[in-house]
Enzyme design. Structure first.
Site, PDB file in Angstrom:
ATOM      1  N   TYR A   1       9.058  19.579 -12.266  1.00  0.00           N
ATOM      2  CA  TYR A   1       7.821  18.878 -12.653  1.00  0.00           C
ATOM      3  C   TYR A   1       7.162  18.231 -11.426  1.00  0.00           C
ATOM      4  CZ  TYR A   1       9.754  19.144 -17.446  1.00  0.00           C
ATOM      5  OH  TYR A   1      10.297  19.567 -18.643  1.00  0.00           O
TER       6      TYR A   1
ATOM      7  N   ARG B   1      -1.486   6.798 -27.990  1.00  0.00           N
ATOM      8  CA  ARG B   1      -0.706   7.863 -28.638  1.00  0.00           C
ATOM      9  C   ARG B   1       0.789   7.652 -28.434  1.00  0.00           C
ATOM     10  NH1 ARG B   1      -3.841  13.537 -27.287  1.00  0.00           N
ATOM     11  NH2 ARG B   1      -5.399  13.401 -28.933  1.00  0.00           N
TER      12      ARG B   1
HETATM   13  P1  NDP Z   1       4.515  18.127 -27.006  1.00  0.00           P
HETATM   14  O1  NDP Z   1       4.890  18.852 -28.249  1.00  0.00           O
HETATM   15  O2  NDP Z   1       5.133  16.816 -26.717  1.00  0.00           O
HETATM   16  O3  NDP Z   1       2.935  18.012 -27.034  1.00  0.00           O
HETATM   17  C1  NDP Z   1       2.220  17.400 -26.019  1.00  0.00           C
HETATM   18  C2  NDP Z   1       0.727  17.567 -26.337  1.00  0.00           C
HETATM   19  O4  NDP Z   1       0.430  16.884 -27.558  1.00  0.00           O
HETATM   20  C3  NDP Z   1      -0.144  16.994 -25.259  1.00  0.00           C
HETATM   21  O5  NDP Z   1      -1.285  17.833 -25.162  1.00  0.00           O
HETATM   22  C4  NDP Z   1      -0.550  15.624 -25.824  1.00  0.00           C
HETATM   23  O6  NDP Z   1      -1.833  15.268 -25.343  1.00  0.00           O
HETATM   24  C5  NDP Z   1      -0.570  15.891 -27.312  1.00  0.00           C
HETATM   25  N1  NDP Z   1      -0.199  14.713 -28.099  1.00  0.00           N
HETATM   26  C6  NDP Z   1       0.829  13.860 -27.908  1.00  0.00           C
HETATM   27  N2  NDP Z   1       0.840  12.909 -28.850  1.00  0.00           N
HETATM   28  C7  NDP Z   1      -0.208  13.147 -29.679  1.00  0.00           C
HETATM   29  C8  NDP Z   1      -0.719  12.500 -30.824  1.00  0.00           C
HETATM   30  N3  NDP Z   1      -0.143  11.399 -31.321  1.00  0.00           N
HETATM   31  N4  NDP Z   1      -1.803  13.022 -31.416  1.00  0.00           N
HETATM   32  C9  NDP Z   1      -2.401  14.146 -30.928  1.00  0.00           C
HETATM   33  N5  NDP Z   1      -1.959  14.798 -29.838  1.00  0.00           N
HETATM   34  C10 NDP Z   1      -0.873  14.304 -29.215  1.00  0.00           C
HETATM   35  O7  NDP Z   1       4.750  19.172 -25.808  1.00  0.00           O
HETATM   36  P2  NDP Z   1       5.348  19.177 -24.332  1.00  0.00           P
HETATM   37  O8  NDP Z   1       5.370  20.615 -23.965  1.00  0.00           O
HETATM   38  O9  NDP Z   1       4.694  18.253 -23.430  1.00  0.00           O
HETATM   39  O10 NDP Z   1       6.875  18.719 -24.538  1.00  0.00           O
HETATM   40  C11 NDP Z   1       7.312  17.373 -24.469  1.00  0.00           C
HETATM   41  C12 NDP Z   1       8.319  17.195 -23.366  1.00  0.00           C
HETATM   42  O11 NDP Z   1       9.407  18.125 -23.520  1.00  0.00           O
HETATM   43  C13 NDP Z   1       7.788  17.506 -21.963  1.00  0.00           C
HETATM   44  O12 NDP Z   1       6.984  16.496 -21.434  1.00  0.00           O
HETATM   45  C14 NDP Z   1       9.085  17.698 -21.220  1.00  0.00           C
HETATM   46  O13 NDP Z   1       9.679  16.459 -20.908  1.00  0.00           O
HETATM   47  C15 NDP Z   1       9.918  18.455 -22.249  1.00  0.00           C
HETATM   48  N6  NDP Z   1       9.833  19.912 -22.050  1.00  0.00           N
HETATM   49  C16 NDP Z   1      10.974  20.562 -21.635  1.00  0.00           C
HETATM   50  C17 NDP Z   1      10.964  21.917 -21.413  1.00  0.00           C
HETATM   51  C18 NDP Z   1      12.212  22.601 -20.973  1.00  0.00           C
HETATM   52  O14 NDP Z   1      12.141  23.764 -20.563  1.00  0.00           O
HETATM   53  N7  NDP Z   1      13.368  21.946 -20.996  1.00  0.00           N
HETATM   54  C19 NDP Z   1       9.756  22.736 -21.598  1.00  0.00           C
HETATM   55  C20 NDP Z   1       8.613  21.967 -22.072  1.00  0.00           C
HETATM   56  C21 NDP Z   1       8.680  20.620 -22.294  1.00  0.00           C
HETATM   57  P3  NDP Z   1      -2.110  13.935 -24.456  1.00  0.00           P
HETATM   58  O15 NDP Z   1      -1.100  13.898 -23.339  1.00  0.00           O
HETATM   59  O16 NDP Z   1      -3.510  14.151 -23.985  1.00  0.00           O
HETATM   60  O17 NDP Z   1      -1.962  12.785 -25.394  1.00  0.00           O
END
Ligand code: NDP
Length: 277
Positions: A51, A238
Site C-alpha cells: 500500500y 463514514r
Molecule cells: P470496502 O468494501 O471497505 O469499500 C470501500 C469503499 O466503500 C470506498 O470507496 C469507500 O469510499 C466506500 N465506503 C466506505 N464506507 C461507506 C459508507 N458508510 N457509505 C458509503 N460508502 C462507503 O473495500 P476495500 O477494498 O477498501 O477493503 C477494505 C480494506 O480491506 C482495505 O482498505 C484493506 O485494508 C483490505 N484489503 C485487503 C486486501 C488483501 O488482498 N488482503 C485486498 C483489498 C482490501 P470513501 O473512502 O470515499 O468513504
C-alpha cells in the site's frame, strides 16, 4: 463513538483481535485517515507493504498518544518479497517504516501459486512469530489448496486468512475449512467496495426496515457471522457510521436474507492468478 464496545475474536494464539477495523488500501497519505479512525474509536488498523503508506500509518499511531497495547496493527508481506530470507528482511523493513517494535499480525499478502514460494515463505513467518516481531502470523487470499499445502509442510496453523468476503460472496466452504483448522476468517472489501452492494434496492430496503445505513447493515452481517472485518473510508463521518454497526441488531430472518443475496460475487482479483507474472 458507538454505545456498545467493539467485540473481539480470540485468535489461535490466544490474542484478542478487534472484530471491526480500518483498512487503508489505496490511501496514499494514511496519516489523517488513521488519525481520524483512531479518534473515532477504531483500534485495528490494516495496512500492507504494497500500500506504500506504512510510514504515514506509523506517524498517525505515534501521534495518537494511545498505548501500543491498545492497538492491533496488521501489515502484509509484499509478493516480490516471498522466499525465506527476503521475508525476514521485509518484516524488519515494515516495522521500521511503521516505527513499531512488533506487529500484532503479519500476513502473506497473496499465495502467488505460480511462483511456488508460499510454503517456504511460511517457514520464515514461523520464525517471525517465534522472534516476537509479529505476535501472530497468517495469510491472505489463500484458497483451500494453499491452506492444505501449509498444513502438510509445517506445524504452524495461520492465525488468520484475510480474504474477499461479503454478502453475495460469502465463501461458505472456505469459512467451514477455517473453522475446522482453527483459522480466524477476516473479510476484506466487506462492502464489496461500495455501490455494487450498498446501491442494491434490496439492501437499501432492508436497511430502511432495520433503521440503519446500508453500510451498517452489511457490517453487522459480518459481525454476526463471526468474521473479523476491515472496512475502508477516508471520510470521518463514514468511519463513525461504519463503527456504529456494533449497535445495530438484526433478526435471524434479516441475516438469512443477506446470506441469500444473489451477487455481486467477487469484486477483487483471483488469488490463483494475481501477480503471477
Ligand atoms: P470496502 O468494501 O471497505 O469499500 C470501500 C469503499 O466503500 C470506498 O470507496 C469507500 O469510499 C466506500 N465506503 C466506505 N464506507 C461507506 C459508507 N458508510 N457509505 C458509503 N460508502 C462507503 O473495500 P476495500 O477494498 O477498501 O477493503 C477494505 C480494506 O480491506 C482495505 O482498505 C484493506 O485494508 C483490505 N484489503 C485487503 C486486501 C488483501 O488482498 N488482503 C485486498 C483489498 C482490501 P470513501 O473512502 O470515499 O468513504
Amino acid at each position: 463513538m458507538p454505545v456498545e464496545p467493539i467485540p473481539t475474536l480470540t485468535l489461535n494464539t490466544g490474542a484478542a483481535m478487534p472484530a471491526l477495523g480500518a483498512g487503508v488500501f489505496r490511501v496514499d497519505d494514511a496519516q489523517p485517515v488513521v488519525t481520524a479512525a483512531l479518534m473515532c474509536g477504531y483500534r485495528l488498523i490494516d495496512t500492507a507493504a504494497s500500500y506504500d503508506n506504512e510510514a504515514s500509518v506509523g506517524r498517525a499511531i505515534a501521534g495518537s498518544g494511545l498505548p501500543r497495547t491498545d492497538l492491533f496493527v496488521t501489515s502484509k508481506l509484499g509478493n516480490s518479497d516471498q522466499g525465506h530470507d527476503a521475508t525476514l528482511d521485509a518484516v524488519d523493513a515494515s516495522l521500521e517504516r511503521l516505527g513499531l517494535d512488533y506487529l500484532d499480525l503479519y500476513l502473506i499478502h497473496w499465495p502467488v501459486p505460480a511462483r511456488g514460494r508460499y510454503v517456504e515463505t511460511w517457514t520464515a513467518m514461523a520464525e517471525i512469530a517465534a522472534s516476537g516481531r509479529a505476535r501472530a502470523v497468517g495469510v491472505s487470499n489463500f484458497l483451500a489448496a494453499h491452506l492444505q499445502a501449509l498444513r502438510a509442510a509445517t506445524d504452524l496453523v495461520p492465525a488468520v486468512n484475510q480474504v474477499e468476503l461479503h454478502p453475495g460472496y460469502p465463501r461458505d466452504d472456505l469459512r467451514t475449512l477455517h473453522a475446522q483448522l482453527g483459522i480466524t476468517t477476516e473479510a476484506w472489501s466487506p462492502l464489496a467496495r461500495g455501490d455494487a452492494l450498498l446501491g442494491r434496492p434490496d439492501v437499501q430496503a432492508l436497511a430502511v426496515e432495520v433503521g440503519c445505513s446500508p453500510a451498517q447493515l452489511i457490517l453487522r452481517w459480518h459481525l454476526d457471522r463471526g468474521h473479523v472485518t476491515v472496512v475502508k473510508s477516508v471520510h470521518p463521518e463514514r468511519m463513525a457510521q461504519n463503527l456504529g454497526a456494533v449497535d445495530v441488531i438484526l433478526t435471524d430472518a434479516q441475516l438469512r436474507t443477506l446470506d441469500k443475496l444473489d451477487g455481486p460475487g467477487r469484486v477483487g482479483p483471483d488469488p490463483m492468478t494475481f501477480d503471477a507474472h
